[in-house]
Write a protein that holds these residues in place. Structure first.
Motif, PDB file in Angstrom:
ATOM      1  N   ARG A  91     -10.140  -0.480   2.234  1.00 11.53           N
ATOM      2  CA  ARG A  91      -9.777   0.334   3.407  1.00 11.53           C
ATOM      3  C   ARG A  91      -9.117   1.650   3.012  1.00 11.53           C
ATOM      4  NH1 ARG A  91      -9.340   3.376   6.870  1.00 11.53           N
ATOM      5  NH2 ARG A  91      -8.412   3.136   8.907  1.00 11.53           N
ATOM      6  N   PHE A  92      -8.244   1.596   2.011  1.00 19.74           N
ATOM      7  CA  PHE A  92      -7.489   2.781   1.578  1.00 19.74           C
ATOM      8  C   PHE A  92      -7.847   3.096   0.124  1.00 19.74           C
ATOM      9  CE2 PHE A  92      -4.797   0.672   4.799  1.00 19.74           C
ATOM     10  CZ  PHE A  92      -4.724   1.691   5.731  1.00 19.74           C
ATOM     11  N   TYR A 121      -5.943  -9.975   0.801  1.00 23.24           N
ATOM     12  CA  TYR A 121      -5.349  -8.818   1.486  1.00 23.24           C
ATOM     13  C   TYR A 121      -5.408  -7.591   0.585  1.00 23.24           C
ATOM     14  CZ  TYR A 121      -1.995  -6.018   4.126  1.00 23.24           C
ATOM     15  OH  TYR A 121      -1.394  -5.025   4.834  1.00 23.24           O
ATOM     16  N   GLN A 122      -5.092  -7.773  -0.693  1.00 26.45           N
ATOM     17  CA  GLN A 122      -5.153  -6.656  -1.638  1.00 26.45           C
ATOM     18  C   GLN A 122      -6.571  -6.090  -1.706  1.00 26.45           C
ATOM     19  OE1 GLN A 122      -4.990  -7.569  -5.786  1.00 26.45           O
ATOM     20  NE2 GLN A 122      -4.086  -5.605  -6.313  1.00 26.45           N
ATOM     21  N   VAL A 151       0.881  -1.171   0.000  1.00 25.87           N
ATOM     22  CA  VAL A 151       0.000   0.000   0.000  1.00 25.87           C
ATOM     23  C   VAL A 151       0.915   1.215   0.000  1.00 25.87           C
ATOM     24  CG1 VAL A 151      -1.825   1.242   1.207  1.00 25.87           C
ATOM     25  CG2 VAL A 151      -1.758  -1.270   1.306  1.00 25.87           C
ATOM     26  N   TRP A 152       0.676   2.112  -0.949  1.00 26.23           N
ATOM     27  CA  TRP A 152       1.553   3.264  -1.156  1.00 26.23           C
ATOM     28  C   TRP A 152       0.863   4.555  -0.770  1.00 26.23           C
ATOM     29  CZ3 TRP A 152       6.457   2.466  -3.206  1.00 26.23           C
ATOM     30  CH2 TRP A 152       6.700   1.192  -3.730  1.00 26.23           C
ATOM     31  N   PHE A 153       1.579   5.402  -0.056  1.00 24.98           N
ATOM     32  CA  PHE A 153       1.167   6.776   0.212  1.00 24.98           C
ATOM     33  C   PHE A 153       2.181   7.635  -0.532  1.00 24.98           C
ATOM     34  CE2 PHE A 153       1.120  10.721   2.711  1.00 24.98           C
ATOM     35  CZ  PHE A 153      -0.232  11.003   2.676  1.00 24.98           C
ATOM     36  N   ILE A 164       3.413   2.103   3.039  1.00 20.66           N
ATOM     37  CA  ILE A 164       2.907   2.149   4.412  1.00 20.66           C
ATOM     38  C   ILE A 164       2.449   0.772   4.890  1.00 20.66           C
ATOM     39  CG2 ILE A 164       2.293   4.581   4.273  1.00 20.66           C
ATOM     40  CD1 ILE A 164      -0.661   3.658   4.023  1.00 20.66           C
ATOM     41  N   ALA A 165       2.333  -0.183   3.975  1.00 18.23           N
ATOM     42  CA  ALA A 165       2.006  -1.564   4.351  1.00 18.23           C
ATOM     43  C   ALA A 165       2.665  -2.484   3.341  1.00 18.23           C
ATOM     44  CB  ALA A 165       0.503  -1.784   4.373  1.00 18.23           C
TER      45      ALA A 165
END
Length: 66
Positions: free
Chosen positions: A44-45, A37-38, A17-19, A24-25
């Motif tokens: 979630r994001f 999970y993806q 997970v990219w910010f 970030i994950a």
């Protein structure tokens, strides 16, 4: 010397997970768990980028030659 190669024997997938440019994950699992999970992280994001890719296997070239 160590090289990264795509080893077809490794079935694991890596989900990130990219910010922006920051991870970030980071999660690595077998394909069905990684896909679940993806999907969860995408829900979630919703505004962040979520990637899934095969795991690159690190191979020590000196050990491979012997």
């Amino acid at each position: 010397m160590t090289a990264l190669v795509n080893d077809l024997r490794s079935a694991d997938r890596r989900v990130r997970v990219w910010f922006g440019e920051h991870v970030i994950a980071d999660y690595t699992a077998e394909p069905s768990a990684a896909i679940q999970y993806q999907a969860a992280m995408t829900r979630r994001f919703a505004s962040l980028r979520v990637t899934i890719e095969p795991v690159a296997v690190s191979v020590d070239e000196d050990a491979a030659d012997s």
